[in-house]
Design a protein around this motif. Structure first.
Motif, PDB file in Angstrom:
ATOM      1  N   ALA A 148       1.085   7.580  -6.028  1.00 46.60           N
ATOM      2  CA  ALA A 148      -0.100   8.372  -6.370  1.00 46.60           C
ATOM      3  C   ALA A 148       0.118   9.843  -6.056  1.00 46.60           C
ATOM      4  CB  ALA A 148      -1.320   7.847  -5.609  1.00 46.60           C
ATOM      5  N   ASN A 149       0.764  10.153  -4.953  1.00 47.12           N
ATOM      6  CA  ASN A 149       0.968  11.547  -4.578  1.00 47.12           C
ATOM      7  C   ASN A 149       2.060  11.638  -3.519  1.00 47.12           C
ATOM      8  OD1 ASN A 149       0.858  14.191  -3.750  1.00 47.12           O
ATOM      9  ND2 ASN A 149      -1.376  14.299  -3.735  1.00 47.12           N
ATOM     10  N   ALA A 191       1.465  14.316  -0.695  1.00 43.67           N
ATOM     11  CA  ALA A 191       0.460  13.909   0.285  1.00 43.67           C
ATOM     12  C   ALA A 191       0.993  12.764   1.138  1.00 43.67           C
ATOM     13  CB  ALA A 191      -0.825  13.489  -0.421  1.00 43.67           C
ATOM     14  N   ALA A 192       1.768  11.876   0.537  1.00 44.06           N
ATOM     15  CA  ALA A 192       2.314  10.754   1.291  1.00 44.06           C
ATOM     16  C   ALA A 192       3.214  11.262   2.413  1.00 44.06           C
ATOM     17  CB  ALA A 192       3.090   9.820   0.361  1.00 44.06           C
ATOM     18  N   ARG A 193       4.075  12.210   2.085  1.00 45.41           N
ATOM     19  CA  ARG A 193       4.974  12.742   3.103  1.00 45.41           C
ATOM     20  C   ARG A 193       4.178  13.435   4.209  1.00 45.41           C
ATOM     21  NH1 ARG A 193       9.160  16.358   4.940  1.00 45.41           N
ATOM     22  NH2 ARG A 193       8.357  18.365   4.312  1.00 45.41           N
ATOM     23  N   ARG A 240       0.827  -1.205   0.000  1.00 44.30           N
ATOM     24  CA  ARG A 240       0.000   0.000   0.000  1.00 44.30           C
ATOM     25  C   ARG A 240       0.863   1.258   0.000  1.00 44.30           C
ATOM     26  NH1 ARG A 240      -5.164   0.481   1.402  1.00 44.30           N
ATOM     27  NH2 ARG A 240      -5.470  -1.523   0.430  1.00 44.30           N
ATOM     28  N   SER A 282       1.342  12.759   5.094  1.00 42.43           N
ATOM     29  CA  SER A 282       0.571  11.774   5.849  1.00 42.43           C
ATOM     30  C   SER A 282       1.480  10.914   6.711  1.00 42.43           C
ATOM     31  CB  SER A 282      -0.232  10.886   4.897  1.00 42.43           C
ATOM     32  OG  SER A 282      -1.100  11.666   4.122  1.00 42.43           O
ATOM     33  N   GLY A 286       2.766   6.629 -12.038  1.00 46.82           N
ATOM     34  CA  GLY A 286       2.802   6.151 -10.664  1.00 46.82           C
ATOM     35  C   GLY A 286       1.427   5.951 -10.058  1.00 46.82           C
ATOM     36  N   GLY A 287       1.377   5.092  -9.050  1.00 44.28           N
ATOM     37  CA  GLY A 287       0.135   4.888  -8.295  1.00 44.28           C
ATOM     38  C   GLY A 287      -0.889   4.003  -8.967  1.00 44.28           C
ATOM     39  N   ILE A 326       4.328   9.282   5.813  1.00 42.88           N
ATOM     40  CA  ILE A 326       5.042   8.167   5.192  1.00 42.88           C
ATOM     41  C   ILE A 326       6.490   8.571   4.953  1.00 42.88           C
ATOM     42  CG2 ILE A 326       5.225   6.787   3.080  1.00 42.88           C
ATOM     43  CD1 ILE A 326       2.168   6.921   2.930  1.00 42.88           C
ATOM     44  N   PHE A 359       1.781   2.306  -3.424  1.00 47.19           N
ATOM     45  CA  PHE A 359       0.741   3.019  -4.167  1.00 47.19           C
ATOM     46  C   PHE A 359       0.599   4.456  -3.669  1.00 47.19           C
ATOM     47  CE2 PHE A 359      -0.324  -1.213  -5.423  1.00 47.19           C
ATOM     48  CZ  PHE A 359      -0.902  -1.058  -6.666  1.00 47.19           C
ATOM     49  N   TRP A 360       0.623   4.635  -2.362  1.00 44.18           N
ATOM     50  CA  TRP A 360       0.472   5.985  -1.827  1.00 44.18           C
ATOM     51  C   TRP A 360       1.577   6.910  -2.332  1.00 44.18           C
ATOM     52  CZ3 TRP A 360      -0.812   3.414   3.418  1.00 44.18           C
ATOM     53  CH2 TRP A 360      -2.201   3.343   3.582  1.00 44.18           C
TER      54      TRP A 360
END
Lengths: 502, 342, 339
Positions: free
Chosen positions: C217-218, C221-223, C210, C225, C283-284, C227, C213-214
């Motif tokens: 995808a972005n 936003a991943a950072r 997962r 969030s 990506g994603g 990650i 994918f995160w």
């Protein structure tokens, strides 16, 4: 003087609908030729939408625009410029890799068989630049200029483009005082050359110093257009802007005995100038200021997304330097730009929700599909996310529902402190109220919440305490309540406090 | 906000040195490579005359071999400046080489064969441009598709059982075929080299004096600003792919003339060399930045290095050196460039 | 009707874009196989299906790592080079010292140790990829082209541009030549199938999958969030390199040689099958199952072309057309589905 009376630009019955919102509502007014015409209004009053329609970025739902007697319906900024309207957008649109001179004439070059030739346009452009800011070398690469110098470059370009109407959207946001003075001199000279300037600013002093006429917007409606001479000072203009808007009723809450959970001391970044404040347990604190006042910077610094100097302590402890550490400590952020910073738009609601709390949906690294599904279904129900399925890709949701998904992400993180940066930007009225209800419920549960917003209505509606920011400084802190002086707040965040001090 | 004056009247020496290095490092590297190769022990292998690297005969040799990449470097730079890439240049070059050789061996006169091959180059470039602009396929993928396509066509044009189009079986390459790439016309250098020089000069003019050059930088540097200013980026991008296609065709002609045959694999790996050369010349991979002349110098460096190296170490060191230089070039110009964080 | 109820009802009917594309790829593979069977005599045989899979075990294995990286928004073009490098290293380490000439003498390590150290060599290239892409933030396509050359370059230096195949211990050829219960299926094929199954589980059922994918995808936003993008991308590059290393070692064992040109252009084939399988380079988006069937499409097309006695040169054109159609069809199908 007769020329002054003819109209440079007029709009008739102009309306723009978004799903669930009418951003501009049946607006009609006329801008005189060769005048400096100011547009004012709160955020969300409809100014930006109007400008976007004038410049071809958006198409009106109904109504018409007339420029110099001709019907004006541009489909893109290029057509708008051909129609005589040049625009300075808030974002910088310069090419760093080219020289100043090359940027000045970009898209307007004279050429013969594809070869660039010198022309009057170049000379006019360079001359214009020289009068605004003689220290900028036309041969310099734009990458070597400061933000303010780049802004001046764009202004020179618009000024020399031969447009009959130039729209300037907050052009002084990044300029120093001296540069502002020079800009004003240029704008006045443009007026003398019979060019019409549509000037949009939140800084009311600028408007009184510069403007001939003013048009006030409120809630998407045109309120009044009149000469500034006939407006009786800042106070009256502010009243026109606020009108009798019924602000969402703030209900005072009992949080007197709460202890501080977040302490921020001497926070400094390139923009922030020594900001200190605290947030109590169970409190909703609103940070209010214009675009560029430093709200987002404060949120990102607390969250560890940007570097800063100073101290940020949460529950008495320093937080680590990354968002990962902030989340682990119990802080969650709803970022300013939901599409680029908050959402994974090509993933489903189910896949978006759990990202900030992986332990809760997994056991030793293995996903639990049932727990993941339950989480998504729970938030879809709790926040009232309108969707046919949790398997829907978030890019297909409306703005309000997208924002709810971002909020769900943060709620799932079970943070004790929520940082909400523009939590209802671009969100329809219904979803707004729902989001406010969620915020209030969270505060009642004992969570602390910081709301960073350019919408006064929002700040006044839900915040217990309000912190006013102006150009990176914390100007004033006040408690919300029935007796709160809206005019005073607007005065402070538009630079009125400084004005008085001088 | 503090007010700053942009004029650099009293810049400290260190900053001026830094700027000087940024502007002229490529020439320093060229000199360094040539000097190092000249003083190194050269009598281990007999590829060149014993003695020094800076021997007119060696220089002529290197420049003759370099003609294809020197032809290609400028156009590839302009394309990269616009923020695009063409991985099909090697295959386009092979295909052009095969077309040119087939025409020549079948009795088509020089100018006509030359012209028709250039037309093929226009076509190959236009296909790339249309895939990218009209079908909106990412440049990397679009040109990867045509890499495979052009290579396939080139291979099919050569009869089964034969590796390349060359004299034999009753057909004979005309004499002018080989002369173009090998026999000296000026300063003992062949036509192919002078065509590369002409192409480069033309592209320097294009970059500095024409709408195409300026708009390429605008499209690569800030696409939004370019669009809002009314720059038609679609036209620019297609045109640039065509320019690269033509340059690839000319490079193919140079290579096949030099080798005196139409080899459908002769351009293999050229895309890597082109990327290497252009990065070495300081072109930003993210677009906007890059100079035709510097890539030309970059090509000279790589050719001097790879050819010169043959005098020092066995040929099988070449891939390793090229890979290492590629990584170093990418790293250094990315770290130096302001767009590094983008 | 409550939202939950609606959601439950819709679950059975609505399909995610990814499942849709994967289904499309699988159908395309089946359709192309049936179509080829009509044209080519003796094509419609079970053994032929088996061959399509077994002949492509190497590139499918590489495709797994490449797919994960593409989903995370990164290229890995270094895998072909790593295949050559690890094979050559394994042979070099295992060759007995003091052979007749330079290419016949090595380090005399026991086979298992030679292979382990060769794997470390592969991981070093993966680490280099991660260092340049993640730390220095240089575009992955450039970096991995560079490391591909470096890996192959080292292999060429060690083999003097040729190969090492003498003076090897007898058990060196063991791993690559175990046949399964008297069938024609070799151990590497089984390992590939296991790898694909494990990869599917990782992709669909683990946090690790997962995260991929995160981030793809972005990344912003991943950072935000929480990650750790850099760490995860480093892991992905190391895993891809490890897979490529294993493939190289198995091939070296199968042929009892370390050949510096082995795995030539395999990085492009791995990329091509991922693209055919619906993996998006933005990506994603994408799946290992899709990649697997993408490989089958490519294998069917090329082997059918051979069956039709087309010149082998046709494979390049067929590859180009297949990728082109796959990309255009994918865009078109998604637009149609989401209209």
């Amino acid at each position: 003087m007769t020329q002054q009376q003819s109209s440079a630009l007029s709009v008739e019955g102009l309306t723009k609908d978004y799903p669930g919102v009418r951003a501009v509502d049946n607006v009609s007014f006329t801008i005189k030729q060769g005048a400096i015409h100011c547009l004012v209004g709160e955020n969300g009053a409809g100014k930006s939408t109007l400008v976007k329609m004038l410049t071809g970025v958006l198409q009106p739902t109904s109504g018409s625009i007339t420029v110099a007697g001709r019907r004006h319906c541009p489909r893109n900024p290029q057509e708008a410029r051909d129609g005589g309207i040049a625009t300075l957008f808030q974002e910088l649109h310069v090419v760093d890799e080219l020289t100043v001179k090359e940027n000045l004439t970009l898209g307007m070059e004279a050429s013969r068989f594809g070869f660039l030739v010198n022309s009057k346009t170049d000379e006019v452009a360079i001359e214009t630049l020289a009068t605004i800011e003689p220290s900028i070398d036309p041969e310099a690469r734009v990458a070597s200029l400061s933000v303010a110098q780049k802004q001046i470059l764009e202004i020179s370009r618009a000024a020399s483009s031969g447009a009959s109407v130039i729209i300037m959207d907050e052009p002084t946001a990044a300029l120093s005082e001296r540069e502002v003075e020079r800009l004003f001199a240029v704008i006045r000279r443009l007026r003398d050359a019979n060019v019409t300037v549509v000037y949009i600013s939140h800084k009311l002093d600028e408007i009184f110093e510069l403007g001939d006429d003013v048009t006030v917007f409120r809630d998407g409606k045109h309120i009044v257009t009149k000469p500034l001479d006939e407006v009786d000072g800042r106070q009256q203009l502010i009243e026109l802007m606020i009108g009798r808007t019924v602000f969402q009723q703030y209900e005072p809450r009992d949080i007197a005995d709460a202890e501080p959970i977040l302490q921020v001391e001497h926070l400094k970044t390139s923009l922030l100038k020594d900001v200190s404040f605290h947030v109590n347990k169970g409190e909703v604190v609103g940070f209010y200021g214009l675009v560029g006042a430093g709200k987002t910077e404060i949120a990102r610094a607390i969250y560890g997304a940007d570097k800063f100097s100073g101290s940020v302590r949460f529950n008495g402890k320093e937080i680590g330097p990354t968002p990962h550490d902030a989340i682990a400590a119990g802080i969650a952020l709803v970022p300013e730009e939901r599409r680029t910073q908050g959402l994974f738009t090509n993933l489903t609601i189910r896949e978006n929700v759990p990202v900030m709390n992986l332990e809760k949906i997994s056991t030793t690294g293995m996903l639990s599909p049932s727990r993941e599904r339950q989480a998504a279904e729970h938030f879809v129900a709790q926040l009232g996310i309108a969707t046919s399925s949790i398997e829907k890709h978030t890019e297909k949701l409306s703005g309000g529902n997208q924002q709810k998904v971002v909020l769900a992400k943060c709620l799932f993180a079970e943070a004790d402190l929520l940082l909400l940066d523009e939590p209802t930007r671009g969100v329809d009225v219904g979803a707004k109220t729902e989001i406010y209800d969620v915020i209030k419920a969270l505060a009642n549960e004992g969570k602390s919440i910081c709301v960073f917003s350019t919408e006064l209505e929002e700040i006044l509606g839900i915040c217990d305490r309000i912190i006013l920011l102006y150009e990176g400084m914390l100007e004033e802190e006040l408690l919300n309540g029935e007796d709160v002086d809206i005019a005073h707040i607007l005065n402070v965040v538009t630079g009125g406090a400084e004005h008085k001090g001088q | 906000m503090s007010y700053s004056i942009s004029k650099t009247r009293h810049t400290p020496f260190s900053a001026r040195l830094g700027q000087f290095l940024r502007d002229y490092y490529i020439y320093l590297v060229l000199i360094l490579v040539v000097v190092l190769l000249s003083v190194a022990n050269l009598d281990r292998f007999d590829l060149f005359e014993r003695g020094n690297f800076l021997n007119p005969k060696n220089i002529v040799n290197i420049l003759r071999v370099s003609a294809p990449i020197l032809t290609l470097a400028g156009a590839f730079t302009l394309l990269m400046v616009s923020g695009h890439i063409d991985l099909s240049v090697g295959s386009a070059m092979s295909l052009a080489a095969v077309v040119y050789a087939s025409l020549a061996i079948n009795g088509v006169p020089f100018l006509m064969a030359f012209g028709l091959t250039v037309v093929v180059g226009v076509l190959l470039g236009a296909i790339n441009g249309l895939l990218v602009v009209k079908l909106k396929i990412t440049p990397v993928i679009a040109t990867l598709i045509t890499l495979s396509l052009y290579k396939g066509v080139a291979l099919l044009m050569v009869q089964d059982g034969v590796s390349a189009i060359k004299s034999g079986g009753g057909l004979k390459m005309p004499g002018w075929f080989n002369d173009y790439g090998r026999s000296g016309v000026l300063l003992n250098l062949p036509m192919a080299f002078w065509v590369a020089v002409l192409v480069t000069i033309a592209l320097i003019v294009v970059q500095n004096k024409t709408l195409l050059g300026k708009h390429a930088a605008a499209v690569g540097g800030n696409p939004t600003a370019a669009r809002l200013s009314g720059v038609s980026s679609n036209k620019i991008v297609i045109l640039l792919y065509v320019v690269v296609g033509v340059s690839a065709a000319l490079a193919g002609i140079a290579r096949s003339s030099f080798m005196s045959l139409g080899d459908p694999l002769s351009g293999d790996g050229m895309e890597l060399t082109a990327i290497l050369v252009v990065l070495l010349g300081g072109t930003a991979f993210s677009g906007g930045e890059g100079r035709v002349l510097r890539s030309f110098i970059g090509a000279l460096i790589i050719m001097a290095l790879t050819v010169g190296m043959l005098t020092l170490v066995p040929a099988y060191y070449q891939t390793l050196v090229v890979g290492t230089v590629l990584l170093i070039a990418a790293a250094s110009n990315h770290l130096v460039s302001r767009k590094g964080s983008k | 009707m409550s939202v939950q109820l609606k959601a439950k009802m819709a679950k059975g009917l609505k399909m995610s874009d990814e499942a849709f594309i994967t289904l499309l790829v699988v159908s395309a593979a089946v359709f192309i196989f049936l179509f080829a069977s009509l044209l080519v005599p003796n094509f419609f045989q079970f053994q032929n299906v088996v061959n399509l899979v077994t002949n492509n075990w190497a590139v499918i294995s590489l495709g797994v790592g490449v797919t994960f990286l593409l989903v995370s928004g990164n290229f890995d073009l270094s895998v072909g080079g790593i295949v050559a490098l690890s094979g050559v290293l394994a042979v070099w380490f295992a060759q007995a010292p003091g052979g007749a000439n330079a290419l016949a003498s090595g380090f005399g390590m026991p086979t298992w140790m030679a292979m382990l150290f060769a794997l470390f060599g592969a991981l070093a290239i993966g680490g280099l990829n991660a260092l340049f892409v993640v730390r220095f933030k240089i575009p992955s396509i450039i970096v991995t082209l560079g490391t591909m050359l470096v890996a192959r370059g080292i292999a060429q230096v060690i083999t003097h541009g040729s190969q090492r195949n003498t003076n090897l211990p007898d058990n060196f050829g063991f791993l690559g030549n175990i046949y399964l219960f008297g069938t024609s299926i070799k151990l590497p094929v089984v390992l590939m199938l296991v790898l694909v199954c494990v990869a599917v589980v990782i992709e669909k059922r683990t946090i690790f999958g997962r995260l991929t994918f995160w981030i793809g995808a972005n990344p912003v936003a991943a950072r935000l969030s929480g990650i750790k993008n850099a760490r995860h991308q480093t892991h992905l590059y190391l895993f891809s390199a490890a897979i490529a290393g294993m493939v190289g070692i198995l091939l070296a064992s199968e042929f009892k040689s370390g050949f510096s040109s082995r795995g030539m252009l395999m990085e492009f084939d791995a990329l091509v099958i991922a693209l055919l399988g619906g993996v998006a380079i933005a990506g994603g988006f994408g799946s290992v199952v899709g990649m697997f069937f993408g490989a089958l499409i490519l294998a069917t097309v090329t082997s059918a072309a051979t069956g039709l006695v087309l010149s082998p040169d046709w494979q390049y054109i067929l590859k180009a057309i297949a990728v082109f159609l796959a990309i255009v069809a994918q865009t078109w199908a998604l637009t149609l589905k989401n209209r």
